[in-house]
Write an enzyme that holds these catalytic residues in place. Sequence first.
Site, PDB file in Angstrom:
ATOM      1  N   LYS A 192       0.818  -1.337   0.171  1.00  0.00           N
ATOM      2  CA  LYS A 192      -0.013  -0.092   0.041  1.00  0.00           C
ATOM      3  C   LYS A 192       0.741   1.079   0.034  1.00  0.00           C
ATOM      4  CE  LYS A 192      -0.228   0.177   4.955  1.00  0.00           C
ATOM      5  NZ  LYS A 192      -1.123  -0.053   6.274  1.00  0.00           N
ATOM      6  N   ASP A 218      -2.079  -9.121  11.199  1.00  0.00           N
ATOM      7  CA  ASP A 218      -1.491  -7.894  11.575  1.00  0.00           C
ATOM      8  C   ASP A 218      -1.773  -7.778  13.154  1.00  0.00           C
ATOM      9  OD1 ASP A 218      -0.132  -5.419  10.997  1.00  0.00           O
ATOM     10  OD2 ASP A 218      -1.606  -4.322  10.103  1.00  0.00           O
ATOM     11  N   ASP A 222      -6.774  -0.371  13.512  1.00  0.00           N
ATOM     12  CA  ASP A 222      -7.471   0.882  14.049  1.00  0.00           C
ATOM     13  C   ASP A 222      -8.653   1.455  13.444  1.00  0.00           C
ATOM     14  OD1 ASP A 222      -7.584   3.505  15.231  1.00  0.00           O
ATOM     15  OD2 ASP A 222      -5.634   3.991  14.828  1.00  0.00           O
ATOM     16  N   THR A 223      -8.486   2.144  12.205  1.00  0.00           N
ATOM     17  CA  THR A 223      -9.894   2.716  11.612  1.00  0.00           C
ATOM     18  C   THR A 223     -10.259   1.612  10.581  1.00  0.00           C
ATOM     19  OG1 THR A 223      -8.518   3.737   9.781  1.00  0.00           O
ATOM     20  CG2 THR A 223      -8.991   4.916  11.749  1.00  0.00           C
ATOM     21  N   THR A 226      -7.249  -0.169   6.008  1.00  0.00           N
ATOM     22  CA  THR A 226      -6.194  -1.095   5.298  1.00  0.00           C
ATOM     23  C   THR A 226      -6.776  -2.423   5.359  1.00  0.00           C
ATOM     24  OG1 THR A 226      -4.488   0.447   6.046  1.00  0.00           O
ATOM     25  CG2 THR A 226      -3.997  -1.808   5.443  1.00  0.00           C
TER      26      THR A 226
END
Length: 309
Positions: A192, A218, A222-223, A226
């Site tokens: 990315k 991972d 968070d948000t 990704t």
Amino acid sequence: MAQLVKIFAGNASPELGKAIAEAYGTRLGDLSIQRFADTELGPSFNESVRGCAVFLIQSTNPPAENLMELMLMVDAAKRASAASVTVVMPYFGYARQDRKDKPRVSIGAKVVAEFIQSVGTDRLMTCDLHAGQIQGFFDIPVDHLDGATVSAPYIKSLNLDDLIFASPDVGGVVRTRAFAKKFGAEIVVCDKMRLRANEIASMQVIGDVTGMNVVLVDDIVDTAGTICKAAELLMERGAKSVRAVITHGVLSGPAHERIRNSVLEELVITDTIPLKEENHKIRVISLANLFAQAIRNVVTHESISSLFI
């Protein structure tokens, strides 16, 4: 005579703290956190810790207030003549700021490491640091536990055929390869490009996932931008299914909505951070037994690495 062990939990990790204490075979210690009108914190132990091996359980999310509360807990324990104080920080806040990747920025993980040591902490126990090298910021022993110890058996229990593992970015390749090694499986990489934090400009898949059941690996979600974009791209590239295994479910802002609307079969996280919202696509696996065993091994001077090698 064996040293008395006492386990306490701060406001960020009451349920995990209770579960760890129960798994260890004791009760959670009695601790009060006074809050002044201006939100200033004042922790106090409601039982003696003199001569005890004290373990303080607190994830630092949100990081600022919970970190300060934890440091005050350490100071209170030291001033109450605890024989030793171990900080059990399932989620280490500021771990993403582990290096100077552009001019004029702080290295937050180093600042936190120095803060932890400055109050007299004798040992740190944590899980899946964003970068393993953060251990080098400390001059005290660091027990770095592996969340895959509990998440890998769950993935194995699904009995998925044509299994392949994927890293959602280049930086997570080492972590993903270590996870895949437990299955003797191959990995692919989602490369990315970011324009700014929490915003992805583009992404591409390196490797073939046609007809495969993909597991994204991972340390932090968070948000969820990704992980959801990676899952969508993998399905577009011919994957049979995509699920994700993440240790720390920070889950900020639009994360829950993104996960619900994503192509992910499920998101597997641990309980290092309490889940603040119900989500039918999220499965939580507890690390309580792992931390309890690690505490037991520290107290009895046995190997920690034996828990996950």
